[in-house]
Write a protein that holds these residues in place. Structure first.
Motif, PDB file in Angstrom:
ATOM      1  N   LYS A   1     -43.208-101.260 -12.413  1.00  0.00           N
ATOM      2  CA  LYS A   1     -42.380-102.467 -12.346  1.00  0.00           C
ATOM      3  C   LYS A   1     -41.144-102.076 -11.743  1.00  0.00           C
TER       4      LYS A   1
ATOM      5  N   TYR B   1     -49.405-101.045  -5.761  1.00  0.00           N
ATOM      6  CA  TYR B   1     -49.244-100.167  -4.586  1.00  0.00           C
ATOM      7  C   TYR B   1     -50.767 -99.821  -3.948  1.00  0.00           C
TER       8      TYR B   1
ATOM      9  N   ILE C   1     -47.067-108.586  -5.148  1.00  0.00           N
ATOM     10  CA  ILE C   1     -46.465-109.128  -6.317  1.00  0.00           C
ATOM     11  C   ILE C   1     -46.776-110.365  -6.768  1.00  0.00           C
TER      12      ILE C   1
ATOM     13  N   ALA D   1     -46.101-106.367 -12.722  1.00  0.00           N
ATOM     14  CA  ALA D   1     -45.933-105.055 -11.765  1.00  0.00           C
ATOM     15  C   ALA D   1     -46.305-105.088 -10.169  1.00  0.00           C
ATOM     16  N   CYS D   2     -45.610-104.263  -9.481  1.00  0.00           N
ATOM     17  CA  CYS D   2     -45.874-104.195  -7.971  1.00  0.00           C
ATOM     18  C   CYS D   2     -47.173-103.272  -7.950  1.00  0.00           C
TER      19      CYS D   2
ATOM     20  N   SER E   1     -49.475 -98.981  -9.866  1.00  0.00           N
ATOM     21  CA  SER E   1     -48.725-100.043 -10.271  1.00  0.00           C
ATOM     22  C   SER E   1     -47.409 -99.548 -11.140  1.00  0.00           C
TER      23      SER E   1
ATOM     24  N   CYS F   1     -40.257-106.593  -8.980  1.00  0.00           N
ATOM     25  CA  CYS F   1     -41.595-106.348  -9.410  1.00  0.00           C
ATOM     26  C   CYS F   1     -41.772-106.909 -10.889  1.00  0.00           C
TER      27      CYS F   1
ATOM     28  N   SER G   1     -34.916-105.145  -9.916  1.00  0.00           N
ATOM     29  CA  SER G   1     -36.282-104.984  -9.443  1.00  0.00           C
ATOM     30  C   SER G   1     -37.150-106.332  -9.274  1.00  0.00           C
TER      31      SER G   1
ATOM     32  N   PHE H   1     -38.307-102.697  -3.322  1.00  0.00           N
ATOM     33  CA  PHE H   1     -38.580-103.806  -4.548  1.00  0.00           C
ATOM     34  C   PHE H   1     -37.556-103.200  -5.647  1.00  0.00           C
TER      35      PHE H   1
ATOM     36  N   THR I   1     -42.025 -94.583  -7.551  1.00  0.00           N
ATOM     37  CA  THR I   1     -41.905 -95.137  -8.727  1.00  0.00           C
ATOM     38  C   THR I   1     -41.231 -94.464  -9.612  1.00  0.00           C
TER      39      THR I   1
ATOM     40  N   ALA J   1     -47.860-103.391  -1.116  1.00  0.00           N
ATOM     41  CA  ALA J   1     -47.659-103.809  -2.280  1.00  0.00           C
ATOM     42  C   ALA J   1     -47.558-105.265  -2.335  1.00  0.00           C
TER      43      ALA J   1
END
Length: 551
Positions: A248, A281, A297, A278-279, A246, A274, A272, A265, A223, A295
């Motif tokens: 974006k 994880y 979404i 947010a994604c 987490s 996400c 993105s 992502f 990230t 992940a």
């Protein structure tokens, strides 16, 4: 400290490192069947549902199977299972198997001793997870000549009338597979859903390196906030995994020697997936020595009669630097250069640039060696001049030894006075070797990490620069070159040390029997160039001294 003592030091260091690794492996053996690590649920109800659903059985080596859908492109031979519409098997057609190079390398597989698959699923009331059945119009797909894309569509319908399609799009000359969910809400109520993407792999770790060195094997998360975060399987088992939970943006990956897979992502091209949420994880341990990185979404609410789509790229392929850089930001970090990345990465960049013109990795290594020798020519020349002067002082040193007998203190004082008078630096001869050490280690880690050199031939009997010389010709040539180089160096004053140094080239070459041929090729070429340079400088210094005596 002279060059030969430095060689002894290097050899002993390698030996100590090797036995230390053996000791640590015995003290801390790899856990065969780790317990399931506890997972942390998100505060939101959807996230909690995601954790609950993605940790449900079956999770381990006995994956449920349905009908198999085969897909063949110019680079991949894949198998999709209708159970979950998961990608269960991927063979890389351009990369040979480790044991049999004539067969394609298998990266993903769902049976046998090695388990490694890519899964996806939807979370929501009645929506299909990785355990639900899909259907496909065909059981076999192949990318035709002149065709750039190949779409494989699998579908299912929920009891509420929600139609879900998972579409895999394979592209020519690409290891990135587009995986798209197409959700048509045929029910009378809005649909709230989340999609999860994960990679499941067993915890087996390869050890391809020498002296206990090996590239990283395990899951990783990237990230913008946390950057590249890789986590050992053992830390996941102990609940000590640390990563940004987490964001974006980012991607997740499962890394191993030479190859990697990853859900992307935040691709290089495109926004993105996400955002706006947010994604989330997660890394966790599963039964039967299995591990997962995933992940989740949240998808927009789908009103009755409406359709929603979500596409995520899946990379399944080799760690080729150019391809990795084109996938996502810093995705090339999955290529593990070890602790010597600061040297290995730029060295490989130069090697790859030269290879783009030469077309052969062996000749590229030779040209890089020439460039390195040219870059360090002034330093090496000064050192060889110092060694040549010390060589001329050898008779006087022997006379001092005879004069002072067993009084080593007076002998050392007399030697240092002689060096001072003749303006000779006794440590000057160490500089060429000191310069070579980081380059040597960088070459080793570069060859260990670079899939580009895997099964890459040079000439003659060398068919794989990443493996040891099958006939040990290069290590023997290296031993000969080291012996010739030792004859040009000043002899040690200690007879026992001098005798030991005569055997040192042969003893040191034993280590190189097990090193990659590409590394030994570098060392042999470097030694030959050093011999030529040292010979010319030695003769020049001898001539200068003789002229000084005659004048």
């Amino acid at each position: 400290m002279d060059t030969k003592r430095l060689i002894v030091f290097i050899a002993l260091s390698f030996g100590i490192l090797y036995f230390w690794q053996q000791y640590m492996e015995k003290q801390y053996p790899q856990i065969k069947k780790p317990a399931v690590a506890s997972s942390v649920a998100s505060a939101s109800g959807v996230a909690a549902s995601a954790v609950a659903n993605t940790t449900a059985a079956p999770e381990a080596g006995r994956l449920a199977k349905g009908q198999r859908i085969s897909v063949t492109t110019d680079l991949l031979q894949a198998v999709i299972d209708t159970n979950g519409a998961d990608l269960r098997e991927v063979k890389l057609l351009k990369h040979g198997d480790t044991k049999d190079p004539k067969k394609p390398f298998t990266l993903l597989q769902d049976e046998g001793e090695h388990i490694y698959v890519a899964q996806t699923g939807l979370l929501g009331d009645g929506l299909p997870t990785h355990k639900d059945q899909f259907t496909s119009a065909q059981t076999s797909y192949q990318l035709a000549n002149g065709q750039n894309e190949l779409a494989v569509r699998l579908e299912t319908v929920t009891t509420a009338g929600v139609k879900v399609a998972k579409i895999y799009t394979f592209k020519r000359d690409q290891y990135v597979v587009d995986v798209k969910y197409e959700i048509v809400n045929g029910s009378t109520a809005p649909v709230t859903a989340s999609a999860y993407y994960r990679l499941i792999r067993d915890g087996k770790v390869e050890n391809p390196g020498m002296f206990g060195t090996h590239t990283f094997t395990g899951p990783a998360v990237y990230t913008d906030e946390g950057k590249f975060q890789k986590v050992d399987f053992t830390k996941i088992t102990k609940g000590e995994a640390k990563y940004v939970p987490s964001a974006k943006d980012g991607w997740i990956a499962m890394v191993q020697h030479y190859f990697a897979s990853g859900w992307i992502f935040s691709p290089i091209e495109g926004a993105s997936v996400c955002t706006p949420n947010a994604c989330r994880y997660e890394m966790k341990a599963l039964p039967d020595n299995m591990f997962a990185v995933s992940a989740t979404i949240d998808l927009p609410v789908i009103a009755a009669g409406q359709k929603a789509e979500k596409s995520v790229g899946l990379y399944v392929g080799p760690q080729e630097t150019k391809r990795l850089k084109a996938v996502a930001k810093d995705f090339d970090l999955v290529k593990d250069y070890g602790m010597f990345k600061i040297f290995s990465q730029p060295l490989f960049a130069v090697l790859q640039f030269i290879h783009s013109f030469v077309g052969n990795w062996g000749w590229s290594i030779i040209l890089v060696t020439l460039l390195l020798k040219a870059a360090f020519f002034p330093l090496a020349s000064a050192s060889y001049r110092s060694m040549a002067k010390m060589r001329q002082l050898a008779p006087r040193m022997e006379a001092l030894k005879q004069r002072h007998g067993e009084d080593r203190v007076k002998f050392q004082q007399a030697v240092m006075e002689m060096y001072k008078t003749e303006k000779v630096n006794p440590l000057g001869g160490c500089l060429p070797m000191l310069v070579q050490i980081p380059v040597f280690i960088a070459f080793y880690w570069m060859l260990l990490a670079a899939v580009e050199l895997r099964q890459a031939p040079w000439q003659f009997w060398i068919h794989d620069l990443s493996l040891p010389d099958p006939f040990y010709i290069l290590p023997l040539l290296m031993a000969v070159s080291m012996y010739v180089q030792s004859t040009l160096s000043p002899p040690p004053p200690d007879p026992m040390q001098a005798k030991m140094m005569k055997w040192m080239p042969l003893a040191f070459s034993v280590f190189f029997f097990f090193f990659p041929a590409g590394l030994v090729l570098y060392w042999v070429v470097n030694n030959v160039l050093s011999i030529a340079q040292q010979y010319v400088i030695t003769k020049k210094v001898e001539k200068e001294i003789q002229q000084a005596k005659n004048s």
